[in-house]
Design a protein around this motif. Sequence first.
Motif, PDB file in Angstrom:
ATOM      1  N   GLY A  47      48.976  -0.564 -29.441  1.00 18.82           N
ATOM      2  CA  GLY A  47      49.833   0.470 -28.879  1.00 18.82           C
ATOM      3  C   GLY A  47      50.765   1.098 -29.887  1.00 18.82           C
ATOM      4  N   TYR A  48      50.634   0.759 -31.164  1.00 19.44           N
ATOM      5  CA  TYR A  48      51.523   1.297 -32.190  1.00 19.44           C
ATOM      6  C   TYR A  48      50.680   1.820 -33.350  1.00 19.44           C
ATOM      7  CZ  TYR A  48      54.948  -1.429 -29.581  1.00 19.44           C
ATOM      8  OH  TYR A  48      55.722  -1.953 -28.579  1.00 19.44           O
ATOM      9  N   LYS A  49      51.330   2.599 -34.233  1.00 18.77           N
ATOM     10  CA  LYS A  49      50.646   3.122 -35.396  1.00 18.77           C
ATOM     11  C   LYS A  49      50.184   1.971 -36.265  1.00 18.77           C
ATOM     12  CE  LYS A  49      51.214   6.229 -39.330  1.00 18.77           C
ATOM     13  NZ  LYS A  49      52.132   7.143 -40.061  1.00 18.77           N
ATOM     14  N   THR A  50      48.912   2.031 -36.690  1.00 17.47           N
ATOM     15  CA  THR A  50      48.307   0.909 -37.406  1.00 17.47           C
ATOM     16  C   THR A  50      47.829   1.375 -38.772  1.00 17.47           C
ATOM     17  OG1 THR A  50      47.594  -0.084 -35.318  1.00 17.47           O
ATOM     18  CG2 THR A  50      46.496  -0.845 -37.317  1.00 17.47           C
ATOM     19  N   THR A  51      48.042   0.516 -39.760  1.00 18.82           N
ATOM     20  CA  THR A  51      47.592   0.772 -41.129  1.00 18.82           C
ATOM     21  C   THR A  51      46.479  -0.209 -41.460  1.00 18.82           C
ATOM     22  OG1 THR A  51      49.801   1.515 -41.784  1.00 18.82           O
ATOM     23  CG2 THR A  51      48.272   0.899 -43.542  1.00 18.82           C
ATOM     24  N   TYR A  52      45.435   0.300 -42.130  1.00 20.53           N
ATOM     25  CA  TYR A  52      44.290  -0.530 -42.513  1.00 20.53           C
ATOM     26  C   TYR A  52      44.257  -0.627 -44.029  1.00 20.53           C
ATOM     27  CZ  TYR A  52      42.865   0.203 -37.694  1.00 20.53           C
ATOM     28  OH  TYR A  52      42.841   0.233 -36.325  1.00 20.53           O
ATOM     29  N   SER A  53      44.089  -1.852 -44.504  1.00 18.20           N
ATOM     30  CA  SER A  53      44.100  -2.110 -45.948  1.00 18.20           C
ATOM     31  C   SER A  53      42.774  -2.727 -46.363  1.00 18.20           C
ATOM     32  CB  SER A  53      45.239  -3.058 -46.333  1.00 18.20           C
ATOM     33  OG  SER A  53      46.491  -2.505 -45.959  1.00 18.20           O
ATOM     34  N   LEU A  54      42.261  -2.265 -47.540  1.00 19.42           N
ATOM     35  CA  LEU A  54      41.029  -2.799 -48.105  1.00 19.42           C
ATOM     36  C   LEU A  54      41.396  -3.753 -49.235  1.00 19.42           C
ATOM     37  CD1 LEU A  54      37.888  -2.711 -48.377  1.00 19.42           C
ATOM     38  CD2 LEU A  54      38.212  -0.882 -50.039  1.00 19.42           C
ATOM     39  N   PHE A  55      40.940  -4.978 -49.139  1.00 15.39           N
ATOM     40  CA  PHE A  55      41.207  -6.004 -50.148  1.00 15.39           C
ATOM     41  C   PHE A  55      39.911  -6.353 -50.853  1.00 15.39           C
ATOM     42  CE2 PHE A  55      44.685  -6.399 -47.204  1.00 15.39           C
ATOM     43  CZ  PHE A  55      45.781  -6.758 -47.982  1.00 15.39           C
ATOM     44  N   THR A  56      40.017  -6.541 -52.199  1.00 18.68           N
ATOM     45  CA  THR A  56      38.885  -7.013 -52.994  1.00 18.68           C
ATOM     46  C   THR A  56      39.270  -8.334 -53.632  1.00 18.68           C
ATOM     47  OG1 THR A  56      39.660  -5.771 -54.914  1.00 18.68           O
ATOM     48  CG2 THR A  56      38.065  -4.685 -53.452  1.00 18.68           C
ATOM     49  N   LYS A  57      38.269  -9.149 -53.867  1.00 20.34           N
ATOM     50  CA  LYS A  57      38.516 -10.486 -54.395  1.00 20.34           C
ATOM     51  C   LYS A  57      38.006 -10.572 -55.819  1.00 20.34           C
ATOM     52  CE  LYS A  57      37.892 -15.364 -53.229  1.00 20.34           C
ATOM     53  NZ  LYS A  57      37.267 -16.315 -52.269  1.00 20.34           N
ATOM     54  N   SER A  58      38.917 -10.979 -56.731  1.00 16.86           N
ATOM     55  CA  SER A  58      38.551 -11.250 -58.118  1.00 16.86           C
ATOM     56  C   SER A  58      38.848 -12.708 -58.389  1.00 16.86           C
ATOM     57  CB  SER A  58      39.340 -10.338 -59.064  1.00 16.86           C
ATOM     58  OG  SER A  58      40.721 -10.533 -58.903  1.00 16.86           O
ATOM     59  N   SER A  59      37.856 -13.442 -58.792  1.00 14.28           N
ATOM     60  CA  SER A  59      37.929 -14.904 -58.960  1.00 14.28           C
ATOM     61  C   SER A  59      38.408 -15.530 -57.653  1.00 14.28           C
ATOM     62  CB  SER A  59      38.826 -15.264 -60.156  1.00 14.28           C
ATOM     63  OG  SER A  59      40.176 -14.870 -59.886  1.00 14.28           O
ATOM     64  N   THR A  60      39.675 -15.921 -57.534  1.00 14.61           N
ATOM     65  CA  THR A  60      40.161 -16.609 -56.336  1.00 14.61           C
ATOM     66  C   THR A  60      41.232 -15.824 -55.601  1.00 14.61           C
ATOM     67  OG1 THR A  60      41.790 -17.795 -57.658  1.00 14.61           O
ATOM     68  CG2 THR A  60      39.651 -18.877 -57.308  1.00 14.61           C
ATOM     69  N   ASP A  61      41.682 -14.736 -56.138  1.00 16.12           N
ATOM     70  CA  ASP A  61      42.787 -13.999 -55.529  1.00 16.12           C
ATOM     71  C   ASP A  61      42.286 -12.709 -54.884  1.00 16.12           C
ATOM     72  OD1 ASP A  61      44.536 -15.930 -56.464  1.00 16.12           O
ATOM     73  OD2 ASP A  61      44.827 -14.866 -58.390  1.00 16.12           O
ATOM     74  N   TRP A  62      42.959 -12.354 -53.786  1.00 15.85           N
ATOM     75  CA  TRP A  62      42.682 -11.092 -53.094  1.00 15.85           C
ATOM     76  C   TRP A  62      43.743 -10.080 -53.498  1.00 15.85           C
ATOM     77  CZ3 TRP A  62      38.433 -10.047 -50.247  1.00 15.85           C
ATOM     78  CH2 TRP A  62      37.664 -11.116 -49.796  1.00 15.85           C
ATOM     79  N   SER A  63      43.296  -8.883 -53.729  1.00 14.46           N
ATOM     80  CA  SER A  63      44.243  -7.830 -54.088  1.00 14.46           C
ATOM     81  C   SER A  63      43.951  -6.589 -53.237  1.00 14.46           C
ATOM     82  CB  SER A  63      44.129  -7.480 -55.579  1.00 14.46           C
ATOM     83  OG  SER A  63      42.818  -7.030 -55.880  1.00 14.46           O
ATOM     84  N   ARG A  64      45.048  -5.930 -52.825  1.00 19.41           N
ATOM     85  CA  ARG A  64      44.905  -4.723 -52.018  1.00 19.41           C
ATOM     86  C   ARG A  64      44.449  -3.584 -52.914  1.00 19.41           C
ATOM     87  NH1 ARG A  64      50.096  -3.195 -48.894  1.00 19.41           N
ATOM     88  NH2 ARG A  64      49.431  -5.006 -47.678  1.00 19.41           N
ATOM     89  N   THR A  65      43.330  -3.003 -52.527  1.00 18.89           N
ATOM     90  CA  THR A  65      42.757  -1.924 -53.337  1.00 18.89           C
ATOM     91  C   THR A  65      43.082  -0.554 -52.771  1.00 18.89           C
ATOM     92  OG1 THR A  65      40.939  -3.386 -53.971  1.00 18.89           O
ATOM     93  CG2 THR A  65      40.623  -1.023 -54.334  1.00 18.89           C
ATOM     94  N   LYS A  66      42.934  -0.416 -51.439  1.00 19.24           N
ATOM     95  CA  LYS A  66      43.171   0.871 -50.804  1.00 19.24           C
ATOM     96  C   LYS A  66      43.839   0.672 -49.460  1.00 19.24           C
ATOM     97  CE  LYS A  66      39.694   3.813 -52.965  1.00 19.24           C
ATOM     98  NZ  LYS A  66      38.704   4.872 -52.719  1.00 19.24           N
ATOM     99  N   GLU A  67      44.437   1.752 -48.973  1.00 22.68           N
ATOM    100  CA  GLU A  67      45.128   1.720 -47.686  1.00 22.68           C
ATOM    101  C   GLU A  67      44.881   3.052 -46.974  1.00 22.68           C
ATOM    102  OE1 GLU A  67      49.650   1.710 -47.022  1.00 22.68           O
ATOM    103  OE2 GLU A  67      49.119  -0.419 -47.183  1.00 22.68           O
ATOM    104  N   ASN A  68      44.670   2.975 -45.616  1.00 17.96           N
ATOM    105  CA  ASN A  68      44.340   4.195 -44.880  1.00 17.96           C
ATOM    106  C   ASN A  68      44.813   4.048 -43.434  1.00 17.96           C
ATOM    107  OD1 ASN A  68      43.349   6.685 -44.233  1.00 17.96           O
ATOM    108  ND2 ASN A  68      41.204   6.224 -44.722  1.00 17.96           N
ATOM    109  N   ASN A  69      44.984   5.197 -42.764  1.00 17.31           N
ATOM    110  CA  ASN A  69      45.383   5.166 -41.355  1.00 17.31           C
ATOM    111  C   ASN A  69      44.208   4.915 -40.406  1.00 17.31           C
ATOM    112  OD1 ASN A  69      48.079   5.690 -41.985  1.00 17.31           O
ATOM    113  ND2 ASN A  69      47.758   7.927 -41.930  1.00 17.31           N
ATOM    114  N   SER A  70      43.004   4.974 -40.935  1.00 16.20           N
ATOM    115  CA  SER A  70      41.803   4.682 -40.149  1.00 16.20           C
ATOM    116  C   SER A  70      40.931   3.723 -40.946  1.00 16.20           C
ATOM    117  CB  SER A  70      41.030   5.970 -39.842  1.00 16.20           C
ATOM    118  OG  SER A  70      40.586   6.583 -41.027  1.00 16.20           O
ATOM    119  N   PRO A  71      40.069   2.969 -40.267  1.00 12.56           N
ATOM    120  CA  PRO A  71      39.248   1.980 -40.984  1.00 12.56           C
ATOM    121  C   PRO A  71      38.057   2.631 -41.680  1.00 12.56           C
ATOM    122  CG  PRO A  71      38.807   1.844 -38.638  1.00 12.56           C
ATOM    123  CD  PRO A  71      39.896   2.846 -38.795  1.00 12.56           C
TER     124      PRO A  71
END
Length: 669
Positions: A502-526
Motif C-alpha cells: 500500500g506504499y511506494k516501493t523501491t526495487y533494488s538489484l543486488f549482484t554477488k562477488s565472492s561472498t558479498d552482495w552489493s547493490r548494483t541498480k535501483e528502480n521504482n519497478s521490478p
Amino acid sequence: MERGGDHMVRLKCQILYGIECFSPDQKAANFCSDVKLIISIATLYIKVTESRNEIVKIKEQSGKRVELTCRKPFQSRIVWDQKNHGGGVIALFGILRRDKWKYDIIVEDTRETLIILAAVVEDSDTYECLIGAETKQFFVEIYVEPWDTKISTPRGTLVEESFLNISCTAQSSRPAANITWTLTTTNGTILELDENGSQTKAHDNKTLTRTSTIKIFASRELYSAKIECRIRVNQVNYDVTRTKYLIFNLKPTLPYITSNGNIVKESSTVTLVCHADDSRPPARLQWFRNGYSLLGKIKMIQNDNSTYNVENEINFIASSFDDGAIYMCRINNEVLQDPIKISKKLAVQYKPITVTKQRVVAVEEGNELLLQYDYKTNPNTPYCKRQTMKYAGLLNSTIELVCRVNSFSNSPTTFNWSSISGDFTGMTYQSDRTHSYHKINYTVEEYGKVSCSASNGIGRMKEDCVFEILPPGPAEAPIDCQITKPINGRVSIECVESFTGGYKTTYSLFTKSSTDWSRTKENNSPYFALNSLKSGQKYLIKICALNIKYKTESDCTEEFEITVPSENIATTTATSKKITTSSTENSKYIIIGAILGGALFIVIVSLIVFICMKKNAKTAAAEENANNYFTPPVQPRAPTDDGPNPRSQRYIPPPTEPQPNEIQEREIV
C-alpha cells in the motif's frame, strides 16, 4: 242380400260357416250356388276392424325360421294375409296360395301355424290371421348384422400438424349399428373419443347404413397411436372392432451437429456429423462450407415405428484457413415447408503466422535494433495476464483495482466483478484485439478476495482472475521474473510486482562477488537492464523490495544465475519472448547455430581460394603467350667448336614486377 220379384233370395255371408243360400224355389237356389264361389272370394278381403283384439311382436335374426301360430275353434277356417309391401293372401283355409318355396303351413285341429322358412330382412312386415270376426296381427321384424364394416382415413398423403377426418362405417344392417371410438397412445393410455358427426342412410331392402366420423389433430405424440371403432348390433349379438394405426409423414425432430471435440488444433482431423432423427420419409441432409457445397457420407437407420434417423458426416484436416469458417447443414423433407439450417463456426488453434515486409536497414555494431512485424493468431477465450494479484488498503478506503487479460478475438471483451462485500465505482475500460484491461475503484469493507471474469465472442474465460485484498504492510519480493538471453553483454530482467503493502516501493538489484552482495541498480519497478557483461562469466543476482513505510523489512527473491557465453553469436532475429539463461533448449540451438555457421564459413573460404587459384592460372598463361609474341626470330647457324650458338635458343626476358592494376584486381578477388 235380398232380391225382389218372383224369386226371393236371402244370402247370409258368414266367414265362420261359409256361405248359405235360402230361397223358396229351385231356380233361385241354383243362382245362389253360382255366386257362392264369387262371394266367398270377395269375403276374404272383408276386415272386421271392430273385432281385432290381439297383437303379437316377433323379432328374429335373419336366416332363422319364423313361426306364426293362431288358435282356432273346431272346424273353423283361417285366412293368412300379409298387410304391406304388395303382399296379400298367403294361405286360405289351410292351403298356401303363393310363394310355396318361402312359406309352409301346418294345420291342426285347434291351431294353424304359418312358417317363414328362412326369414330375410324383406320379410319384416305385418301378418294377419283372420278367424271369422277375429283378427290376430303379427308384427314381424327381421334383424340383420352389417353386411360390411370398415374404418378409413382421407385419401392422399397424411402429414404432421394437420387435421385428419377418420370415418367408421357399418353397411346394411337392421337396425342401424351403434358405433363408439377409442384411442390408445404409444404409452398405453386409452382415451374415449366423441364422434364429430354421424349419418344414417336407409336402403330399399329395409336395411340401414351408419357412418360415424371423428376429427383428430395429427401431432407427433399421436404418431403410431391406435384408433379403434367398435360396431355393435345387440339384436343379433354383433360386436366387432375395427382398428387403424395413425401413420403420417413427420418432419425431423430438432436437428443438431456433433463433432469429435470442442477444441480443434491445426493439422488435426475434424469430424462433423449432422443429425436429423425421427422423420418420415427420411430427411435429406447437405453440408456447406462458407456457402460452397460439400460431399458427405450418408448413414440411414430405420426405426421400429417406420421413422428414420439420418446422419451426414464430413471429415477434413483443419488448417488456419478453417478458423472462423462456417459449416452449415441444410435439412429438408416433404413435410417441411422451408428447409432447416443449422451451422457451426469452427475455431482452430494454430501457431502464430508472421507477416513481414522486406526492408534494408543499415545497422551499426553496438546499436539496438527494433524489428516490428504483424502476426495472425487464432481466437481464444480470455485469460489472465501476468499482473499484480495482491492489493493493500485500509477498511472503508477506496483503492484502484486493475484486471488485465489476453483476449484474442475481434469481438469486444466484457468484464464482470464479484466480491463478498464492497462497492465498485468509476469503471474504466480499454481493449484491442489482443489485450484488454478493466480498472475500477473498490471500497474495502472487509478483507478477502475479489474475482474478475472476462468474456469475448469465443466464450467466457475458464479461470477467473482472483485478487486478494490485504491490510497495509511490508512489501513482498517480486514474482515471475523472466530474464532474456545475453546478447552482446546485455541482459534484461522483468518481474511482476507481488505486494507493495500500500506504499511506494523501491526495487533494488543486488549482484554477488565472492561472498558479498552489493547493490548494483535501483528502480521504482521490478525491471532492470544489465550491460557490459563479460564473456564467459557467471553472475549471481537477486531483487529486493522495500516500501517507504517499512524501511527495515526488505523481502528478496531467490538467487538467479546468469551465464554469458564465451563467444556471442550475432543474430538478426529479434524476439519479444523472455527466456531464462538456464534453458537447455537455447543451449542446443546455440550449438547447432555455431556448427552451421562454421560449416558455412569453410564453404565460403574454399570457394574464394578456388576462384583465386583459377584466376592466377589464367594470368600465367596470358603472360607466357605475350612473351612468345614479342620474341624476334633467330636464323639457324651451323654448329661450331666453341659450343652451341646462343642465338639458337629461345630468348627469355628477365622476370618483371607485376603492374599495379593486376595487384589491385587480386586484392578485390
